[in-house]
Design a protein around this motif. Structure first.
Motif, PDB file in Angstrom:
ATOM      1  N   ALA A  72       0.929  -1.312   0.030  1.00 28.09           N
ATOM      2  CA  ALA A  72      -0.162   0.187   0.113  1.00 28.09           C
ATOM      3  C   ALA A  72       0.863   1.382  -0.062  1.00 28.09           C
ATOM      4  CB  ALA A  72      -0.891   0.019   1.214  1.00 28.09           C
ATOM      5  N   ALA A  73       1.800   1.082   0.481  1.00 26.89           N
ATOM      6  CA  ALA A  73       2.941   2.311   0.623  1.00 26.89           C
ATOM      7  C   ALA A  73       3.659   2.774  -0.591  1.00 26.89           C
ATOM      8  CB  ALA A  73       3.700   2.216   1.856  1.00 26.89           C
ATOM      9  N   MET A  74       3.973   1.513  -1.512  1.00 22.83           N
ATOM     10  CA  MET A  74       5.131   1.539  -2.549  1.00 22.83           C
ATOM     11  C   MET A  74       4.047   1.648  -3.964  1.00 22.83           C
ATOM     12  SD  MET A  74       8.343  -0.154  -1.330  1.00 22.83           S
ATOM     13  CE  MET A  74       8.044  -1.736  -0.403  1.00 22.83           C
ATOM     14  N   THR A  75       3.259   2.579  -4.026  1.00 18.80           N
ATOM     15  CA  THR A  75       2.488   2.838  -5.463  1.00 18.80           C
ATOM     16  C   THR A  75       3.266   3.366  -6.416  1.00 18.80           C
ATOM     17  OG1 THR A  75       1.840   4.927  -4.850  1.00 18.80           O
ATOM     18  CG2 THR A  75       0.554   3.166  -4.046  1.00 18.80           C
ATOM     19  N   PRO A  76       2.782   3.340  -7.616  1.00 18.50           N
ATOM     20  CA  PRO A  76       3.547   4.053  -8.800  1.00 18.50           C
ATOM     21  C   PRO A  76       3.740   5.507  -8.678  1.00 18.50           C
ATOM     22  CG  PRO A  76       2.155   2.352  -9.756  1.00 18.50           C
ATOM     23  CD  PRO A  76       1.915   2.262  -8.288  1.00 18.50           C
ATOM     24  N   VAL A  77       2.771   6.068  -7.844  1.00 16.31           N
ATOM     25  CA  VAL A  77       2.608   7.579  -7.763  1.00 16.31           C
ATOM     26  C   VAL A  77       3.836   7.749  -6.741  1.00 16.31           C
ATOM     27  CG1 VAL A  77       1.477   9.487  -6.399  1.00 16.31           C
ATOM     28  CG2 VAL A  77       0.248   8.145  -8.156  1.00 16.31           C
ATOM     29  N   SER A  78       3.903   7.173  -5.430  1.00 14.45           N
ATOM     30  CA  SER A  78       5.027   7.261  -4.634  1.00 14.45           C
ATOM     31  C   SER A  78       6.541   6.895  -5.250  1.00 14.45           C
ATOM     32  CB  SER A  78       4.825   6.395  -3.406  1.00 14.45           C
ATOM     33  OG  SER A  78       3.767   6.487  -2.733  1.00 14.45           O
ATOM     34  N   LEU A  79       6.497   5.853  -6.074  1.00 11.72           N
ATOM     35  CA  LEU A  79       7.750   5.725  -6.783  1.00 11.72           C
ATOM     36  C   LEU A  79       8.164   7.054  -7.693  1.00 11.72           C
ATOM     37  CD1 LEU A  79       9.974   3.831  -7.515  1.00 11.72           C
ATOM     38  CD2 LEU A  79       8.457   2.792  -9.233  1.00 11.72           C
ATOM     39  N   ARG A  80       7.202   7.579  -8.396  1.00  7.64           N
ATOM     40  CA  ARG A  80       7.412   8.769  -9.158  1.00  7.64           C
ATOM     41  C   ARG A  80       8.061   9.920  -8.337  1.00  7.64           C
ATOM     42  NH1 ARG A  80       2.783   7.565 -11.363  1.00  7.64           N
ATOM     43  NH2 ARG A  80       2.852   6.790 -13.521  1.00  7.64           N
ATOM     44  N   ALA A  81       7.611  10.104  -7.244  1.00  6.00           N
ATOM     45  CA  ALA A  81       8.202  11.219  -6.298  1.00  6.00           C
ATOM     46  C   ALA A  81       9.637  10.441  -5.802  1.00  6.00           C
ATOM     47  CB  ALA A  81       7.263  11.377  -5.070  1.00  6.00           C
ATOM     48  N   PHE A  82       9.788   9.304  -5.589  1.00  3.54           N
ATOM     49  CA  PHE A  82      11.127   9.036  -4.966  1.00  3.54           C
ATOM     50  C   PHE A  82      11.882   8.918  -5.989  1.00  3.54           C
ATOM     51  CE2 PHE A  82      13.986   5.163  -4.681  1.00  3.54           C
ATOM     52  CZ  PHE A  82      14.502   5.240  -3.581  1.00  3.54           C
ATOM     53  N   LEU A  83      11.847   8.773  -7.373  1.00  2.00           N
ATOM     54  CA  LEU A  83      12.689   8.736  -8.261  1.00  2.00           C
ATOM     55  C   LEU A  83      13.251  10.256  -8.665  1.00  2.00           C
ATOM     56  CD1 LEU A  83      11.237   6.165 -10.931  1.00  2.00           C
ATOM     57  CD2 LEU A  83      13.133   5.964  -9.235  1.00  2.00           C
ATOM     58  N   HIS A  84      12.377  11.101  -8.374  1.00  2.00           N
ATOM     59  CA  HIS A  84      12.643  12.586  -8.678  1.00  2.00           C
ATOM     60  C   HIS A  84      13.509  12.825  -7.377  1.00  2.00           C
ATOM     61  CE1 HIS A  84      12.184  16.864  -9.476  1.00  2.00           C
ATOM     62  NE2 HIS A  84      11.725  16.857  -8.200  1.00  2.00           N
ATOM     63  N   GLU A  85      13.179  12.664  -6.271  1.00  2.00           N
ATOM     64  CA  GLU A  85      14.016  13.078  -5.224  1.00  2.00           C
ATOM     65  C   GLU A  85      15.193  12.670  -5.154  1.00  2.00           C
ATOM     66  OE1 GLU A  85      13.079  15.371  -2.792  1.00  2.00           O
ATOM     67  OE2 GLU A  85      11.469  15.826  -4.122  1.00  2.00           O
ATOM     68  N   TYR A  86      15.527  11.449  -5.701  1.00  2.00           N
ATOM     69  CA  TYR A  86      16.718  10.456  -5.755  1.00  2.00           C
ATOM     70  C   TYR A  86      17.525  10.809  -6.965  1.00  2.00           C
ATOM     71  CZ  TYR A  86      16.127   8.768  -1.086  1.00  2.00           C
ATOM     72  OH  TYR A  86      15.937   8.587   0.318  1.00  2.00           O
ATOM     73  N   HIS A  87      17.007  11.729  -7.881  1.00  2.00           N
ATOM     74  CA  HIS A  87      17.503  11.985  -9.176  1.00  2.00           C
ATOM     75  C   HIS A  87      18.016  10.726 -10.006  1.00  2.00           C
ATOM     76  CE1 HIS A  87      17.923  16.146  -7.456  1.00  2.00           C
ATOM     77  NE2 HIS A  87      18.599  15.361  -6.697  1.00  2.00           N
TER      78      HIS A  87
END
Length: 154
Positions: A72-87
């Motif tokens: 529930a915590a690791m959705t594609p929406v969360s992943l997009r933000a993660f990828l952006h934040e970690y460059h």
């Protein structure tokens, strides 16, 4: 031999990719979960160093986000933000759901967990599989050995 990637979607790519898209280059697949401490501290930074170190015409790097816990915590929406934040700008496949908790590609490839790094040679054959951390120098030597195989160099 591993089966094809089973991605429900691709991020950082304008099209769905397949393993065949990388034939002719060494392919590094970093299998990760964004809430995996080893992935965030070691696996993904190492994948970024590979991107920075090797020529794109010789070595490609992709990610495979394989969620087998905390779904529930690791959705594609969360992943997009993660990828952006970690460059993280290399293409990332979202592993398709499996029949149970294990995602489809992770199960098909018989992976133990994350982080896992797979090396494919220029013909698309798996040549190395590393579960957990792997030292940069050793991994770099493995990648360079596969790069040098071009045109029968080795």
């Amino acid at each position: 031999m591993v089966s094809e990637l089973h991605a429900s979607e691709w991020l950082n790519s304008d099209k769905a990719l397949s393993l065949a898209d990388f034939h002719g280059r060494v392919l590094v697949v970093e299998v990760f979960q964004m809430l995996c401490p080893g992935c965030v501290s070691y696996g993904l930074p190492q994948a970024l160093r590979i991107v920075q170190t090797f020529a794109r015409e010789d070595v490609a790097v992709i990610g495979l986000h394989s969620v087998f816990e905390h779904h529930a915590a690791m959705t594609p929406v969360s992943l997009r933000a993660f990828l952006h934040e970690y460059h993280i700008t290399f293409p990332v496949a979202v592993d398709a759901p499996g029949t149970g908790a294990m995602p489809r590609t992770m199960a098909a490839w018989g992976l133990e967990g994350t982080p896992t790094l797979l090396l494919f040679d220029r013909q698309g054959q798996v040549r190395a599989r590393h579960f957990g951390t792997v030292p940069d120098m050793g991994l770099g030597a493995q990648i360079m050995s596969l790069v040098a195989e071009r045109d029968g160099a080795l």
